[in-house]
Design an enzyme around this catalytic site. Structure first.
Site, PDB file in Angstrom:
ATOM      1  CB  THR A  18       0.229   0.454   1.782  1.00 18.59           C
ATOM      2  OG1 THR A  18       0.796  -0.862   1.737  1.00 18.59           O
ATOM      3  CG2 THR A  18      -0.465   0.740   0.463  1.00 18.59           C
ATOM      4  CE  LYS A  60       1.366  -3.479  -0.843  1.00 16.06           C
ATOM      5  NZ  LYS A  60       1.818  -3.350   0.525  1.00 16.06           N
ATOM      6  CE  LYS A  73      -4.003   1.306   4.660  1.00 18.51           C
ATOM      7  NZ  LYS A  73      -2.879   1.310   3.669  1.00 18.51           N
TER       8      LYS A  73
END
Length: 297
Positions: free
Chosen positions: A96, A172, A240
């Site tokens: 990611t 994503k 994150k």
């Protein structure tokens, strides 16, 4: 076909084990941890401690590390896999990261004459073990064709998002907005119910049988009720990932109000020392604020 998997973590291990079971593939796996390499070797894979230790000639490499920095290091760093890959190999990068980071990695791969598939995944450790990941892929037709034997072994659905690198990463990031907000909302609902005197198991049963349910509530609040803090996905992952959401929103001039609030909740839980725990335990932030007692405490 020779294949390498870099990152034998909760999702990478499941993907790698399915590749070992697939016909026609010879699979090497890279991880720094002795235990992960031992598990992979016991399943019939070839373990390596770094990309530099891979056998030469891999035609595809699946990268399932945490972020873009780790992906770049794993591929192009001093101990990276790039020199061990076959000419024209496809790099299937499932970490990611921001769309800009995906585009930069794709440009570096192209400069080295590799194919690049921007291919984030969803499905968690369970989906990876079942060979049932969802892949959000963007890249050239050649990259998709070369990656097909790998994706066939690990995925239940591959979404073709176009040719431009960065589209997979964008998808994503949008997905993680929903995932993070859903977990935060699940924790808030469970915490409020406990504070107001509801039995946690009854609350769980009602919600999971009614319209307010979500996959994240059903999955993560079960971890909370069981007192199982094992990090299939950790609190710090969403610190994150929701940071990537707010970064993308800022670049687009978009007010991501709920994502920003959820990020602060995960950040608070991390600051309290819960960053390495299962992300459902973001509920610890509400516990600290309200004094509630979780079922297994």
């Amino acid at each position: 076909m020779q294949v390498a998997v870099i990152g034998l973590g909760s999702m990478g291990m499941g993907a790698a084990l399915n590749l070992v079971k697939a016909e026609g593939l010879s699979v090497a796996g890279v991880d720094l941890r002795d235990a992960a390499r031992a598990e992979f070797a016991a399943a019939g894979g070839l373990p390596a401690a770094s990309g530099a230790e891979l056998p030469p000639g891999a035609e595809a490499v699946l990268v399932l590390v945490v972020n873009a920095v780790q992906a770049r290091e794993a591929l192009f760093g001093p101990l990276g896999a790039a020199p061990r890959l076959a000419p024209g190999a496809v790099l299937i990068v499932s970490s990611t990261m921001s769309p800009a980071e995906a585009r930069a990695l794709a440009a570096e791969a192209e400069a080295r004459q590799f194919l690049y598939l921007d291919a984030p995944v969803s499905g968690g450790a369970a989906g990876a073990r079942a060979g049932a990941l969802t892949v959000m892929a963007s890249g050239s037709a050649a990259a998709k064709a070369k990656a097909a034997p790998v994706l066939d072994a690990i995925a239940k659905k591959v979404w073709d998002l176009g040719e431009a690198p960065g589209l997979g990463a964008t998808m994503k990031v949008v997905h993680q907005l929903l995932a993070g907000v859903h977990i935060a909302a699940a924790a808030e609902a469970m915490a409020l119910g406990i504070k107001a005197g509801l039995d946690p198991e009854t609350l769980y049963g009602v919600v999971t049988g009614a319209a307010g349910n979500s996959w994240m509530f059903e999955n993560r609040m079960r971890h909370v009720l069981n007192g199982d803090e094992t990090p299939r996905s950790a609190v710090d992952i969403f610190v994150k990932d929701l940071g990537l959401v707010t970064e993308l929103a800022r670049a687009e001039g978009f007010p991501a109000l709920l994502a920003a609030q959820a990020q602060q909740l995960f950040t608070a839980a991390s600051a309290m020392g819960h960053g390495g725990k299962d992300d459902g335990f973001v509920i610890r932030a509400y516990q600290a604020l309200t004094g509630i007692r979780l079922p297994k405490d």
